[in-house]
Design a protein around this motif. Structure first.
Motif, PDB file in Angstrom:
ATOM      1  N   VAL A  98      45.123  25.034  16.718  1.00 55.96           N
ATOM      2  CA  VAL A  98      46.076  23.928  16.841  1.00 55.96           C
ATOM      3  C   VAL A  98      47.217  24.403  17.718  1.00 55.96           C
ATOM      4  N   VAL A  99      47.494  23.660  18.785  1.00 51.18           N
ATOM      5  CA  VAL A  99      48.524  24.050  19.744  1.00 51.18           C
ATOM      6  C   VAL A  99      49.326  22.829  20.195  1.00 51.18           C
ATOM      7  N   PRO A 100      50.581  23.038  20.582  1.00 51.36           N
ATOM      8  CA  PRO A 100      51.348  21.932  21.173  1.00 51.36           C
ATOM      9  C   PRO A 100      50.844  21.691  22.596  1.00 51.36           C
ATOM     10  N   SER A 101      50.205  20.578  22.816  1.00 48.53           N
ATOM     11  CA  SER A 101      49.611  20.294  24.128  1.00 48.53           C
ATOM     12  C   SER A 101      49.303  18.812  24.228  1.00 48.53           C
ATOM     13  N   ASP A 102      49.096  18.340  25.442  1.00 52.63           N
ATOM     14  CA  ASP A 102      48.693  16.945  25.648  1.00 52.63           C
ATOM     15  C   ASP A 102      47.269  16.875  26.182  1.00 52.63           C
ATOM     16  N   ALA A 103      46.580  18.029  26.228  1.00 55.12           N
ATOM     17  CA  ALA A 103      45.222  18.084  26.763  1.00 55.12           C
ATOM     18  C   ALA A 103      44.188  18.104  25.641  1.00 55.12           C
ATOM     19  N   VAL A 104      43.154  17.274  25.771  1.00 56.39           N
ATOM     20  CA  VAL A 104      42.071  17.239  24.789  1.00 56.39           C
ATOM     21  C   VAL A 104      40.735  17.272  25.520  1.00 56.39           C
ATOM     22  N   ALA A 105      39.743  17.859  24.862  1.00 56.89           N
ATOM     23  CA  ALA A 105      38.393  17.917  25.420  1.00 56.89           C
ATOM     24  C   ALA A 105      37.476  17.056  24.567  1.00 56.89           C
ATOM     25  N   PHE A 106      36.801  16.115  25.205  1.00 55.93           N
ATOM     26  CA  PHE A 106      35.876  15.217  24.503  1.00 55.93           C
ATOM     27  C   PHE A 106      34.452  15.605  24.886  1.00 55.93           C
ATOM     28  N   ASP A 107      33.614  15.888  23.871  1.00 57.44           N
ATOM     29  CA  ASP A 107      32.245  16.336  24.155  1.00 57.44           C
ATOM     30  C   ASP A 107      31.241  15.203  24.259  1.00 57.44           C
ATOM     31  N   GLY A 108      31.728  13.968  24.173  1.00 59.00           N
ATOM     32  CA  GLY A 108      30.827  12.820  24.313  1.00 59.00           C
ATOM     33  C   GLY A 108      30.501  12.140  23.008  1.00 59.00           C
ATOM     34  N   HIS A 109      30.828  12.816  21.867  1.00 56.44           N
ATOM     35  CA  HIS A 109      30.513  12.171  20.579  1.00 56.44           C
ATOM     36  C   HIS A 109      31.461  12.572  19.447  1.00 56.44           C
ATOM     37  N   THR A 110      32.074  13.741  19.503  1.00 58.17           N
ATOM     38  CA  THR A 110      32.954  14.191  18.418  1.00 58.17           C
ATOM     39  C   THR A 110      34.385  13.705  18.639  1.00 58.17           C
ATOM     40  N   PRO A 111      34.974  12.993  17.698  1.00 63.00           N
ATOM     41  CA  PRO A 111      36.361  12.532  17.852  1.00 63.00           C
ATOM     42  C   PRO A 111      37.308  13.710  18.034  1.00 63.00           C
ATOM     43  N   VAL A 112      38.324  13.516  18.860  1.00 65.42           N
ATOM     44  CA  VAL A 112      39.328  14.573  19.076  1.00 65.42           C
ATOM     45  C   VAL A 112      40.587  14.197  18.297  1.00 65.42           C
ATOM     46  N   ARG A 113      41.138  15.177  17.599  1.00 65.71           N
ATOM     47  CA  ARG A 113      42.282  14.920  16.737  1.00 65.71           C
ATOM     48  C   ARG A 113      43.578  15.393  17.390  1.00 65.71           C
ATOM     49  N   PHE A 114      44.649  14.678  17.095  1.00 68.49           N
ATOM     50  CA  PHE A 114      45.962  15.056  17.625  1.00 68.49           C
ATOM     51  C   PHE A 114      47.043  14.538  16.679  1.00 68.49           C
ATOM     52  N   SER A 115      48.249  15.053  16.826  1.00 69.93           N
ATOM     53  CA  SER A 115      49.373  14.660  15.969  1.00 69.93           C
ATOM     54  C   SER A 115      50.611  14.452  16.824  1.00 69.93           C
ATOM     55  N   TYR A 116      51.544  13.672  16.318  1.00 66.65           N
ATOM     56  CA  TYR A 116      52.818  13.455  17.001  1.00 66.65           C
ATOM     57  C   TYR A 116      53.850  12.996  15.985  1.00 66.65           C
ATOM     58  N   THR A 117      55.115  13.077  16.377  1.00 67.61           N
ATOM     59  CA  THR A 117      56.214  12.687  15.493  1.00 67.61           C
ATOM     60  C   THR A 117      56.989  11.547  16.132  1.00 67.61           C
ATOM     61  N   VAL A 118      57.160  10.462  15.392  1.00 70.68           N
ATOM     62  CA  VAL A 118      57.892   9.293  15.891  1.00 70.68           C
ATOM     63  C   VAL A 118      59.353   9.403  15.458  1.00 70.68           C
ATOM     64  N   PRO A 119      60.294   9.298  16.422  1.00 69.60           N
ATOM     65  CA  PRO A 119      61.717   9.367  16.073  1.00 69.60           C
ATOM     66  C   PRO A 119      62.184   8.107  15.348  1.00 69.60           C
ATOM     67  N   GLY A 120      63.324   8.180  14.743  1.00 70.95           N
ATOM     68  CA  GLY A 120      63.820   7.068  13.952  1.00 70.95           C
ATOM     69  C   GLY A 120      64.248   5.849  14.734  1.00 70.95           C
ATOM     70  N   TYR A 149      52.542  11.776  12.349  1.00 72.38           N
ATOM     71  CA  TYR A 149      51.273  11.055  12.307  1.00 72.38           C
ATOM     72  C   TYR A 149      50.123  11.915  12.828  1.00 72.38           C
ATOM     73  N   ASP A 150      48.991  11.846  12.109  1.00 71.29           N
ATOM     74  CA  ASP A 150      47.741  12.450  12.552  1.00 71.29           C
ATOM     75  C   ASP A 150      46.859  11.313  13.045  1.00 71.29           C
ATOM     76  N   ASP A 151      46.291  11.491  14.215  1.00 73.24           N
ATOM     77  CA  ASP A 151      45.479  10.424  14.807  1.00 73.24           C
ATOM     78  C   ASP A 151      44.216  11.042  15.398  1.00 73.24           C
ATOM     79  N   ALA A 152      43.343  10.199  15.891  1.00 71.82           N
ATOM     80  CA  ALA A 152      42.098  10.670  16.495  1.00 71.82           C
ATOM     81  C   ALA A 152      41.605   9.652  17.510  1.00 71.82           C
ATOM     82  N   TRP A 153      40.926  10.163  18.530  1.00 72.68           N
ATOM     83  CA  TRP A 153      40.287   9.291  19.526  1.00 72.68           C
ATOM     84  C   TRP A 153      38.795   9.560  19.462  1.00 72.68           C
TER      85      TRP A 153
END
Length: 226
Positions: A98-120, A149-153
């Motif tokens: 788990v790293v702070p980054s905006d890059a994700v690798a999609f293998d064609g079928h496995t969802p990629v997970r990411f997180s972010y924080t929404v300010p007030g 928030y934890d999300d996935a694509w």
């Protein structure tokens, strides 16, 4: 992981200091030698350089030479430490991190997970997945309430199909009540595909992007295993 990161940072710092010091001292040593040789070549035969002064200059030369040798040895030690850090960090290869980054690798079928924080002060949040050309292949509306928030694509595109395997970029934008947009930092989970030594620092390549191993927040199992 903490030990590897600390050692890597120390090796990088020590290497930079050693190189700078070695270059400075070596330059001073050459200047001193030229000055000493010029002085000897141009001295008055009838009034040669005072022996005490000459011995003092030779002592200064010896000290400068020792400093250069010491810095050369330090460079060697730093190189050994960096090699050891790289060797230790090799245990990260193939692991999910788990790293702070905006890059994700999609293998064609496995969802990629990411997180972010929404300010007030956010009134709306937009999550986009961009391809290599910067084109948005997927755009969705995220929760606007302040929090983490934890999300996935899952690879689905706006057209309803599935995006091809490859590297993508996340862009999460929070818009404040006054209409001011702000790009939020994201944290992603990805596999370490490669390790590189860049300017003395060990970098992990995750989804095609270099990330310093000191920025890795957690290490999971080897990708593809439980």
């Amino acid at each position: 992981m903490t030990t590897v990161s600390s050692a890597g940072a120390a090796a990088t710092t020590a290497g930079q200091v050693a190189k700078a010091a070695s270059s400075s001292v070596a330059g001073d040593l050459q200047s001193f030698m030229k000055l000493l040789v010029t002085q000897l070549q141009n001295q008055d035969p009838s009034a040669p350089v005072d022996s005490t002064q000459f011995v003092t200059q030779l002592a200064m030369f010896a000290q400068a030479e020792q400093a250069v040798n010491a810095n050369n040895k330090l460079d060697t030690i730093v190189g050994m430490v960096q090699g050891q850090v790289l060797s230790t960090a090799s245990s990260f290869l193939g692991r999910t991190v788990v790293v702070p980054s905006d890059a994700v690798a999609f293998d064609g079928h496995t969802p990629v997970r990411f997180s972010y924080t929404v300010p007030g002060d956010a009134s709306s949040v937009t999550v986009q997945v961009l391809d290599a050309s910067g084109r948005a292949v997927r755009t969705v509306t995220g929760a606007a309430a302040a929090g983490d928030y934890d999300d996935a694509w899952d690879g689905t595109t706006d057209a309803g199909g599935t995006a091809p395997a490859g590297n993508y970029t996340l862009k999460v934008t929070a818009t404040a009540a006054d209409g001011t947009p702000r790009t939020l930092d994201t944290t992603v989970s990805g596999r370490v595909d490669e390790l590189r030594l860049v300017n003395g620092a060990v970098m992990a390549v995750v989804a095609g992007k270099e990330i310093g191993i000191d920025r890795i927040t957690s290490v999971g199992p080897t990708a593809g295993t439980s």
